[in-house]
Structures are given as C-alpha cells and as structure tokens.
Enzyme design. Structure first.
Site, PDB file in Angstrom:
ATOM      1  N   ALA A  19      12.446  -3.648  -4.263  1.00 34.27           N
ATOM      2  CA  ALA A  19      12.647  -5.037  -3.814  1.00 34.27           C
ATOM      3  C   ALA A  19      11.347  -5.521  -3.191  1.00 34.27           C
ATOM      4  O   ALA A  19      10.766  -4.842  -2.344  1.00 34.27           O
ATOM      5  CB  ALA A  19      13.775  -5.106  -2.793  1.00 34.27           C
ATOM      6  N   GLY A  44      -3.111   5.221   4.941  1.00 28.54           N
ATOM      7  CA  GLY A  44      -3.537   5.162   3.546  1.00 28.54           C
ATOM      8  C   GLY A  44      -2.360   5.305   2.615  1.00 28.54           C
ATOM      9  O   GLY A  44      -1.301   5.824   2.985  1.00 28.54           O
ATOM     10  N   GLU A  64      -7.246  -4.879  11.304  1.00 30.07           N
ATOM     11  CA  GLU A  64      -6.652  -6.170  10.959  1.00 30.07           C
ATOM     12  C   GLU A  64      -7.503  -7.290  11.565  1.00 30.07           C
ATOM     13  O   GLU A  64      -8.293  -7.063  12.485  1.00 30.07           O
ATOM     14  CB  GLU A  64      -5.242  -6.277  11.565  1.00 30.07           C
ATOM     15  CG  GLU A  64      -4.320  -5.135  11.232  1.00 30.07           C
ATOM     16  CD  GLU A  64      -3.820  -5.187   9.799  1.00 30.07           C
ATOM     17  OE1 GLU A  64      -3.748  -6.296   9.242  1.00 30.07           O
ATOM     18  OE2 GLU A  64      -3.542  -4.112   9.235  1.00 30.07           O
ATOM     19  N   LYS A 116       3.936   5.542  17.934  1.00 33.82           N
ATOM     20  CA  LYS A 116       3.940   6.912  17.404  1.00 33.82           C
ATOM     21  C   LYS A 116       4.176   7.928  18.517  1.00 33.82           C
ATOM     22  O   LYS A 116       4.890   8.917  18.337  1.00 33.82           O
ATOM     23  CB  LYS A 116       2.616   7.196  16.699  1.00 33.82           C
ATOM     24  CG  LYS A 116       2.374   6.282  15.495  1.00 33.82           C
ATOM     25  CD  LYS A 116       0.917   6.389  15.037  1.00 33.82           C
ATOM     26  CE  LYS A 116       0.614   5.405  13.916  1.00 33.82           C
ATOM     27  NZ  LYS A 116      -0.845   5.240  13.711  1.00 33.82           N
ATOM     28  N   THR A 133       0.822  -1.214   0.000  1.00 34.65           N
ATOM     29  CA  THR A 133       0.000   0.000   0.000  1.00 34.65           C
ATOM     30  C   THR A 133       0.857   1.266   0.000  1.00 34.65           C
ATOM     31  O   THR A 133       0.684   2.142  -0.844  1.00 34.65           O
ATOM     32  CB  THR A 133      -0.904  -0.003   1.254  1.00 34.65           C
ATOM     33  OG1 THR A 133      -1.596  -1.252   1.292  1.00 34.65           O
ATOM     34  CG2 THR A 133      -1.907   1.117   1.198  1.00 34.65           C
ATOM     35  N   ILE A 177       0.025  13.800   7.872  1.00 35.29           N
ATOM     36  CA  ILE A 177       0.135  15.051   8.634  1.00 35.29           C
ATOM     37  C   ILE A 177       1.616  15.355   8.872  1.00 35.29           C
ATOM     38  O   ILE A 177       2.325  14.516   9.413  1.00 35.29           O
ATOM     39  CB  ILE A 177      -0.564  14.943  10.008  1.00 35.29           C
ATOM     40  CG1 ILE A 177      -2.008  14.454   9.847  1.00 35.29           C
ATOM     41  CG2 ILE A 177      -0.506  16.264  10.751  1.00 35.29           C
ATOM     42  CD1 ILE A 177      -2.698  14.173  11.188  1.00 35.29           C
ATOM     43  N   GLU A 180       9.056  10.863   8.821  1.00 35.75           N
ATOM     44  CA  GLU A 180       7.789  11.601   8.880  1.00 35.75           C
ATOM     45  C   GLU A 180       6.592  10.677   8.666  1.00 35.75           C
ATOM     46  O   GLU A 180       5.547  10.806   9.320  1.00 35.75           O
ATOM     47  CB  GLU A 180       7.788  12.716   7.832  1.00 35.75           C
ATOM     48  CG  GLU A 180       6.531  13.553   7.742  1.00 35.75           C
ATOM     49  CD  GLU A 180       6.308  14.436   8.961  1.00 35.75           C
ATOM     50  OE1 GLU A 180       5.515  14.007   9.826  1.00 35.75           O
ATOM     51  OE2 GLU A 180       6.897  15.528   9.046  1.00 35.75           O
TER      52      GLU A 180
END
Lengths: 443, 443
Positions: B43, B301, B189, B204, B13, B135, B128
């Site tokens: 890869a 996303g 999940e 985070k 993704t 964000i 980041e």
C-alpha cells in the site's frame, strides 16, 4: 507450572558459571521465561571437591545415571574432552533430553552425528557457549542475520592468541616472553598448542561457517597456521604500513567454493577488529543486505561462557514441548537443505600478502624481485626497503655485504601464484633467507 | 506447504529494501525456513511511482484494504509517521495479522498499547528494524543475553549525529559546516532537529531500555540533550585529555532507579565505541554474567533496515501458528512480569563531568574554583589550564586582562552536585562566561 530441571555434566570453571548464574539470577530468569529453572544434579569426577561448593544440589560421580534420570529435562555438558562426553550426549539424546554443550571440539568433529540423533529424537541440541564465550554470535548468525546471504566472516576467536599478539604489539615483547606470562596468568595451558597453533580457533570457525553458509560441519577442511613464528620485526613493519597482526579465523564463500582458514593476518589499524585487544574476542560478519556487523565480548571465562549456556537453556525451555518445526533449525538451515559446499584447496584461496625478504644490499635486487611479481601478474601495493641490518660497525676492509629487509604488500591474488613467486624469489642468489609470508585482509 | 504472504505498508527506502531482499534471497530464505515467503501486496500513496518499480506485486493506495486482506499473513509497516500508521497497525492486529514495524517513534510512544492489543489477539509484534538498523540488537538483548541481569547499555544510535561528530574530530570542522554537508549528502533531513537534538536516539533508547530491564516503554522519561552546542574547542580539549566526544544514549539501572539519557559524552579514546565513526551505529551492553559486549553495524539504510525487518518476518513465520507461549515475549519479559521501574530525575543521575570555564587570567582563580569542588566533596580527576586567549597583541598600556580556558574533569558524582558547583562558579566575578558541561562515561 512444574520447574524445569537441569542436570550438569562437569562442575569446573564453566559448570560453576552456569550454577552461579542460575542461582543469582533465578528471579530475573523466571520473569523472562515464566517458568522456574532449577539446577538439581551435577555429575563430577571428584565428589568431595564438588560438594565443598555447597550448591545444594545432588552430586554424583555416575554421569550415566544423570543422563538417564527421568527427573532431568535438560542436560548441560561442561566437562570437555572427547569421551565420555560424546557417549553421554548420545545417551542423553536417546533418553529424550534436550542437550546443551560448551564443547567446541566435540561439536566441530562429531556435530553432524549428534545433530542427526537430536533431530530423530525431536530434541534441541544447542552450542552457543562453544563459540566465542559470552558473545551471542550463533544467535546472530542463526537468527539475527537470516535475511542475508552471508558472504564471509572473520573473527578473533582465541583469547590466548590475541593476548599474546596484543602484548607483542603494545610493548614490543617477543612471542616466547608473552607466552610464558600468559601461562603464569592462567590464560594459556602448559601445552599451548591448541591455542597458539589455531586448533581451538579452527573448531570455532568450522561451527560458525556451517551456521553461516548452511553446510554440514567440516572441521577437516580448515587450514590452520599458528602464531608462534610471528616476530617482533613483523609486528613493527606491519605497524609502519598501518596494520596490526591478529590471529584470525576466516570463512569466505566464493562462487568457486568455500575458504576456511585460521592464520596470522594483517588488518588495517583503523578497523575496529584491529583494536580488539587482550583476551577479548570479536567477529565481523558480512551479509549481502546488512553489510558488515561486528560482535565483541569475552570469549572465555566462567560466567561469560555460563551466560551463553544459560541463554541456550532459556531458548530450550521456551520450546520444551513445542513442535520441533517451531524451533530454530540447529545449523540455521533446514536439515534437508544443508548442502555440502565445495571446499577450496589453499592454492585457490584468495588474499593479499605481506612478504618479508632478506636480500643482499646490492643494486638491482629490487628490480629482479619486482620483475618476478610483474611476470606473474601480481600487483604490488607497497614496498618498504629498510636500512641494512649490520652487526657492529663495518671496518674499511670488511667484505661483508649487509642484509636488507624488503617488505612487500601485494594486492589480492590467488595463493598458488604467491607460492610460485616465493619459490622464484627464494631461488635468487641475492636472497639470503626464506621469505616470511603473512596474509592481509582489508575487511 | 502454502507460501506465507507479506503485505507491505510503504514502499520508500525501507520498504524497497524489504522487497529487494525477499526477492534476491528467496531461495536462501526458503532453505532456512522450509517455507516460501512471498511479498504479494504493498500500500502506497503514489501508485504510479510504486508501479514503476516493477516488483510484480499488487499495488494499492487503500492501506485499509491491505490490513484486512484475508490473503495476507504478515503486515510490515515501513511508512513511518504517527497516523495512519498507528491505526493501520491496530487494524492489522484486530484482523489477526502478525505485524512488524520499523517505526521507532510509534513503538516508543504507542508501544505499550500495541503490545497489549497483539497479546490479546495472540499475534506477534516485532520491531528489530526500529532500533539501530541492521544490527540485531533487540535479538541480542531479548534472547542472547537472557542469562544476565542487564545493568547498563550505552549506544551510538544516530548515524547523522555520529557522522557530524566524527568529521568534527577528524578534520577540525565546525558543527554547522558538517551539518550542511550531511544535508547535501542526504544523511541529515532539511530539519535536522530529530537527529541532532537526540529525539530519534531517545526513541531507540526507550525501546532498548524496556527490553533490557523488563519495564513498560517510557519515552517521556528520557532526558535529551543535542550536539549542536559542541564546539571545535571542546573536541580538541577532549582529545588532549585522551577522549572523544560521541552522542550517546545511556540506560542505566541502579539500586535507586533508572537513568535514561541522550547527550554528548566524552569516552576514552581507547574504547572501541570511541572508534565507531561516520554513520555507523554501535551499542555496548553490560550484563552481570557476561560483562560488556558490543554490537556494531549500519544503523540505517534501505537493505540494512530491510535485513532486520526480514529477520523479524522469518521469526514470525517459524512460529506462525505456534502456541504464543513458545514465542519470545515482546519485551523480553513475560507481560505480567513487566514492572514499572523508578525513573530518576536528572539531579540524581550519576556521571563524571568535563567542565570548560573561562576565567580572567588572575592569580588565585584556580584555587577559588577548586575550593568550590572541595567543599562539595567533588573529586577532580584532571585540570588543564590553557594559554590565555588573546586577540592580537597586548600593547604595554593595555589594561585588558585576557581570558583563560580552564578544563576540569571530575570523578563520578551526582548531577545535582555538579549543578550546584556550576552555579557557584558562574557567580564568581573572575568567571567571564557560562560554564560548558559535558558528561563523561568511562565504560
């Protein structure tokens, strides 16, 4: 390593914020930069007043001597106004100083020439503090969102105006009543034109749009409409439809060209932006990859604005003697890649619209009105037809036909078409007053 | 100038988001950087699947050959997981590549050693995209707010958890019901532990706290509490008191030490953060100069996360061959200025509390309970005593005494004291169930 020395032009609200931060957070800042940063001189008009602040720095009334002082590395301009600020910044640049300014009007109007001069001299010019106070929005646009083609941005970028509209919405007060209070509280100037007519917001919008889209500054292209005509009724009707009225700066890049506009705007009440109240600022930026992001904080004030100036100082210190190619480009894009975009005239702007009509309470009025929209191909999203407005009670023999307010929300349409619709509506004999028109952004 | 070449580890993704952005926005990005940036190799595990994407790049299953490829300037890791990601990043650094990663677990747990290796080798390591998706919050903390002593930050940093709590609040649904839907929609999940138990948020939070306070990463110090125990009743009672329940990461620097905690939290419904719904993320940061600022956007996303990775690429490209001193320090502070802070144990955390008790409906219970708080010096902000909970109707000869829920909001207090209060309350014979405790942050 020798400390980096800062010279300050102006020791008013913003200048004192910079001085306080550099003193209080000196250790924390040195932990970040690895270098000591020292405010050593300030140029002011009133020397006695500045000396009474006891900052332990050299105070002069000779600003020219400061910008040519060989012991100063970075000049921070916090004096405001057009002149002598502009010539002082030019002198500072010519003398090889890095310059930082909080002066939004100066950047919006004279930015292109200042940037050219700085680029030729190989020095940094930075202006984070000129837009939305302490919110690091220039940083986000210039560096945080570089992966994106930025499509639009929309912001509440004038705290005074937002305070007035918030109070009107929350407490049902009138514009004049809140403005008077804002002036008492010091949120609004004695002459509030810059704030309430959107000129201050237009300065900030012009700067953000250039950084977002990669185009030279074009302040003259900003369409500006103030909030002084917003009535309590409009605030209430908007609420009934699920909207709040905010004074927004809008910059949108479309295939046909760029829209730059500042005006009162209805936004859906569920949006975060609709819930930004009081003197706070917020900006929504839409990038093609990231989607919408929002940045919120204090848009003015001594230390919030000082926070942005000091962040610029720290960026400049990091690249003080770096190859200019290693610095972030002033307007986010390489100077030779800044392309003048086509600026749309207002007739080609696109927006949805809130229209308030006053019609005689007669059968068939609504049909006539909706027919005008239908013929122009304008879709209607919602209609509110209110109870007749009556002054006192009607006696049996009264021949007065009462007025009915009719509220219409259109879908997105070219502004020229709405102007035509309004002309045709106002020409109807059943319409008793000019039509009120406020733009709507769904975000 | 020769194009800068990117090698990608992983084409899932996030990797595809990076590839799409670099292709679609190539011209816009070159206008920004003045250099062409090209994705040349990726890869992957499944070569056929990756080749079916038709990206026009070299696809290999030999990741080791990519990180040692002399034609690659920057390695982007978007594969996730612990190994081989960690060893591949070490190899890339050892080979003098700049590295960029979206791997929050890897940075939170192994960041200190990776940063040391990158620093010794003089290459950039950037992350980041590891925090709050698109964000630019690391950019804001590391560069936008450098003038400030950052005092605290509070964030909704897990989209899955926020989706679940938003649905519970808006539609009166249960946790299990919404979780099942989130799994169907692909927001959660099959094993939702990482998201709903706060581990993902803890990764985070640990990263943001290090950048904000200038301390080495300390993931182990994060206290973590999930949202699976939140009931519909708590959501409703919170609402009645003017609050919403959100799963927050909280990092606070106090004189005594640092609190790092992830847990369900009541926040006043008027705060912007309380109105961040669905899968969106938002972080409020409080600096001593700027006050509170808020950053909002998509926390996950393909392209939002890709947006953050590509922004890191562009920063790295700008300083590709610059003196490392001209780069922003990895953790915002100079490596030798990173100081291990005292980490507080939970008993020394401070917060306000929402407590839900179940008591027998007898006179005097409330007095006994409030006496316990009074003796401990805990101030009560609000009490709600609800109607008795009765199953069916009581017949005249019933001897069953119904249960009454009692809701208490305390003022800010040391967590150890609340634990004592709860122990004493649960020991009362009139209390029929364990006390539910949720922290409250007024922001």
């Amino acid at each position: 390593m020798k400390p980096v020395t800062i010279g300050l032009l102006g020791l008013g609200t913003v200048g004192q914020g910079v001085a306080n931060i550099l003193t209080r957070n000196a250790a924390e800042i040195e932990r970040r930069t690895g270098r000591s940063i020292r405010l050593t001189r300030a140029a002011v008009r009133n020397k006695a007043k500045a000396e009474a602040l006891n900052l332990g720095i050299d105070i002069t009334t000779d600003a020219q001597s400061l910008v040519s002082d060989p012991d100063i590395d970075i000049v921070c301009e916090a004096m405001g106004g057009d002149d002598p600020a502009l010539s002082l910044l030019h002198s500072a640049i010519a003398n090889g100083k890095h310059v930082i300014t909080a002066n939004k009007a100066l950047i919006a109007v004279h930015g292109n020439e200042l940037f050219r001069a700085a680029s030729e001299k190989g020095v940094t010019i930075a202006f984070e503090s000129a837009v939305a106070g302490g919110i690091p929005i220039i940083k986000a646009l210039r560096e945080g969102l570089t992966a994106n083609r930025i499509e639009w941005l929309v912001g509440i970028i004038n705290g005074t105006g937002n305070f007035i509209l918030s109070e009107m919405a929350e407490k049902g007060r009138t514009f004049d009543d809140v403005l008077a209070e804002a002036q008492e509280l010091g949120y609004a100037e004695a002459d509030p034109t810059f704030d309430v007519e959107g000129i201050d917001a237009a300065h900030k919008l012009a700067i953000m749009a250039s950084v977002a889209f990669g185009m030279p500054l074009q302040f003259d292209a900003v369409y500006t409409e103030g909030i002084s005509q917003i009535t309590r009724e409009d605030v209430e009707f908007a609420e009934e439809l699920g909207y709040r009225i905010k004074h927004l700066g809008v910059a949108r890049r479309r295939k046909e060209g760029v829209e730059l506009r500042v005006h009162p705007t209805l936004i859906p009440e569920r949006r975060l932006l609709a819930n930004v109240n009081g003197v706070m600022n917020a900006i929504v930026v839409h990038g093609d990859a990231v989607g919408p992001t929002l940045y919120y904080g204090a848009g003015a004030g001594s230390e919030p604005t000082g926070s942005a100036m000091v962040a610029d100082i720290i960026d400049a210190v990091r690249c003080l003697d770096a190859d200019p190619a290693h610095r972030v480009p002033t307007l986010a894009f390489q100077p030779d890649a800044l392309t003048p975009h086509v600026m749309l005239d207002t007739a080609n702007y696109q927006s949805a619209y809130y229209l308030r009509l006053h019609a005689l309470d007669q059968p068939g009025v609504l049909a006539t009105v909706t027919d005008i929209f239908g013929k122009l191909g304008i879709s209607i999203e919602a209609i509110l037809q209110k109870e007749p407005e009556m002054v006192g009670e009607l006696s049996d023999d009264s021949i007065e036909v009462p007025n009915v307010p009719i509220i219409l929300l259109t879908r997105r349409v070219r502004e020229g078409l709405i102007e035509t619709a309004i002309e045709r509506i106002e020409a109807l004999s059943t319409i008793t007053q000019p039509v009120t028109r406020i733009r709507v952004e769904s975000l």
